[in-house]
Design a protein around this motif. Structure first.
Motif, short mmCIF file in Angstrom:
data_model
loop_
_atom_site.label_atom_id
_atom_site.label_comp_id
_atom_site.label_asym_id
_atom_site.label_seq_id
_atom_site.Cartn_x
_atom_site.Cartn_y
_atom_site.Cartn_z
N ARG A 1 -27.31 -3.99 4.53
CA ARG A 1 -26.64 -4.84 3.88
C ARG A 1 -25.94 -4.97 3.06
O ARG A 1 -24.45 -5.16 2.56
CB ARG A 1 -28.23 -5.22 3.15
N GLN A 2 -25.58 -3.37 2.40
CA GLN A 2 -24.57 -2.68 2.01
C GLN A 2 -23.42 -2.16 2.37
O GLN A 2 -22.24 -2.79 2.07
CB GLN A 2 -25.09 -1.19 1.54
N VAL A 3 -23.24 -2.52 3.68
CA VAL A 3 -22.32 -2.33 4.46
C VAL A 3 -21.05 -3.01 5.14
O VAL A 3 -20.02 -4.47 4.23
CB VAL A 3 -22.16 -1.80 5.79
N VAL A 4 -21.88 -5.14 5.22
CA VAL A 4 -21.92 -6.05 5.02
C VAL A 4 -21.32 -6.62 3.43
O VAL A 4 -20.13 -7.11 3.65
CB VAL A 4 -22.88 -6.80 5.52
N GLU A 5 -21.49 -6.11 2.88
CA GLU A 5 -21.46 -6.71 1.13
C GLU A 5 -20.08 -6.00 1.13
O GLU A 5 -18.57 -6.22 0.56
CB GLU A 5 -21.80 -6.32 0.87
N GLN A 6 -20.09 -4.52 1.32
CA GLN A 6 -18.50 -3.50 0.39
C GLN A 6 -17.29 -4.20 2.70
O GLN A 6 -16.52 -4.41 1.28
CB GLN A 6 -19.28 -2.27 1.32
N LEU A 7 -18.15 -4.62 3.49
CA LEU A 7 -16.36 -4.94 3.66
C LEU A 7 -16.17 -6.53 4.02
O LEU A 7 -14.90 -7.37 4.41
CB LEU A 7 -16.79 -4.59 5.04
N HIS A 8 -17.58 -6.98 3.06
CA HIS A 8 -17.24 -8.28 3.09
C HIS A 8 -16.83 -8.91 3.91
O HIS A 8 -16.05 -9.83 4.70
CB HIS A 8 -15.54 -8.68 1.73
N ILE A 9 -17.44 -9.24 5.03
CA ILE A 9 -17.95 -9.25 6.96
C ILE A 9 -18.85 -10.28 7.17
O ILE A 9 -19.24 -10.60 7.97
CB ILE A 9 -17.75 -8.28 7.94
N GLU A 10 -18.73 -11.19 6.10
CA GLU A 10 -20.70 -12.60 5.97
C GLU A 10 -19.27 -14.32 6.75
O GLU A 10 -17.96 -14.13 5.99
CB GLU A 10 -20.80 -12.59 4.96
N PRO A 11 -20.34 -14.18 7.32
CA PRO A 11 -20.80 -14.17 8.22
C PRO A 11 -20.26 -12.72 8.93
O PRO A 11 -19.43 -12.89 9.59
CB PRO A 11 -21.31 -15.51 8.79
N CYS A 12 -21.77 -12.31 9.78
CA CYS A 12 -21.12 -11.68 11.35
C CYS A 12 -21.85 -11.99 12.33
O CYS A 12 -23.02 -11.67 12.61
CB CYS A 12 -20.95 -9.75 10.55
N CYS A 13 -21.22 -11.36 13.46
CA CYS A 13 -21.79 -10.66 14.69
C CYS A 13 -22.86 -9.21 14.29
O CYS A 13 -22.66 -8.51 14.33
CB CYS A 13 -21.47 -10.62 16.18
N ILE A 14 -24.00 -9.38 14.33
CA ILE A 14 -25.00 -8.28 14.97
C ILE A 14 -25.41 -7.39 15.82
O ILE A 14 -25.77 -8.18 16.84
CB ILE A 14 -26.20 -8.48 13.61
N ILE A 15 -25.00 -6.51 16.15
CA ILE A 15 -25.32 -6.12 17.90
C ILE A 15 -26.61 -4.68 17.30
O ILE A 15 -26.17 -3.76 16.85
CB ILE A 15 -24.40 -5.40 18.52
N GLY A 16 -27.82 -4.72 17.81
CA GLY A 16 -28.67 -3.54 17.66
C GLY A 16 -28.70 -3.29 19.26
O GLY A 16 -29.47 -4.13 20.37
N HIS A 17 -28.57 -2.11 19.31
CA HIS A 17 -29.11 -1.50 20.68
C HIS A 17 -30.53 -0.18 20.33
O HIS A 17 -30.52 0.11 19.53
CB HIS A 17 -28.27 -0.61 21.18
N SER A 18 -32.07 -0.46 21.30
CA SER A 18 -32.82 0.85 20.62
C SER A 18 -32.96 0.17 19.48
O SER A 18 -33.31 -1.20 19.36
CB SER A 18 -32.14 2.16 21.01
N PHE A 19 -33.08 1.75 18.33
CA PHE A 19 -34.10 1.09 18.04
C PHE A 19 -33.48 0.28 16.67
O PHE A 19 -33.91 -0.72 15.73
CB PHE A 19 -34.11 2.83 16.45
N GLY A 20 -31.81 0.01 16.85
CA GLY A 20 -30.30 -1.00 16.34
C GLY A 20 -31.36 -2.35 17.09
O GLY A 20 -31.25 -3.75 15.31
N GLY A 21 -31.52 -2.52 18.30
CA GLY A 21 -32.13 -3.62 17.93
C GLY A 21 -32.99 -4.67 17.25
O GLY A 21 -33.82 -5.78 17.17
N TRP A 22 -34.52 -3.35 16.66
CA TRP A 22 -35.22 -3.75 15.90
C TRP A 22 -34.71 -4.24 13.92
O TRP A 22 -34.73 -5.30 14.04
CB TRP A 22 -35.50 -2.94 15.38
N VAL A 23 -33.80 -2.69 13.51
CA VAL A 23 -32.53 -3.24 12.73
C VAL A 23 -32.01 -4.50 12.60
O VAL A 23 -32.34 -5.60 11.82
CB VAL A 23 -32.00 -1.84 12.12
N ALA A 24 -31.59 -5.01 13.32
CA ALA A 24 -30.46 -5.77 13.80
C ALA A 24 -31.59 -7.05 13.67
O ALA A 24 -31.44 -8.15 12.68
CB ALA A 24 -29.51 -5.72 15.03
N SER A 25 -32.90 -7.67 14.00
CA SER A 25 -33.93 -8.72 14.33
C SER A 25 -34.09 -8.93 12.65
O SER A 25 -34.00 -9.78 12.49
CB SER A 25 -34.93 -8.59 15.27
N ALA A 26 -34.73 -7.72 12.44
CA ALA A 26 -35.10 -8.10 11.07
C ALA A 26 -33.57 -8.37 10.00
O ALA A 26 -34.28 -8.87 9.32
CB ALA A 26 -35.65 -6.16 10.32
#
Length: 74
Positions: free
Chosen positions: A13-38
């Motif tokens: 969330r902090q990265v998305v807000e700092q870069l002003h990239i909303e809405p954005c595509c979220i890609i998650g691999h392995s544990f990142g899939g859980w993070v991306a989903s959440a």
């Protein structure tokens, strides 16, 4: 020290807000899939699309109840 999905979601969330990239595509691999989903569930208006590549840990019983909504993605 274990992995904490909520901490990682807050970091994304902090990265998305700092870069002003909303809405954005979220890609998650392995544990990142859980993070991306959440993240997508917590900030649905911030996500234009979600890609899960070999997501791991989503069915982990250690967080039963906390991420029940992720079951809809499986």
């Amino acid at each position: 020290m274990g992995y904490d999905v909520a901490v990682e979601v807050d970091f994304v969330r902090q990265v998305v807000e700092q870069l002003h990239i909303e809405p954005c595509c979220i890609i998650g691999h392995s544990f990142g899939g859980w993070v991306a989903s959440a993240y997508s569930l917590k900030y649905p208006n911030s996500v234009s699309s979600l890609v899960l590549a070999a997501p791991a840990g989503i069915l982990d019983d250690s967080c039963c109840g906390q991420y029940d909504a992720l079951g809809l993605l499986l």
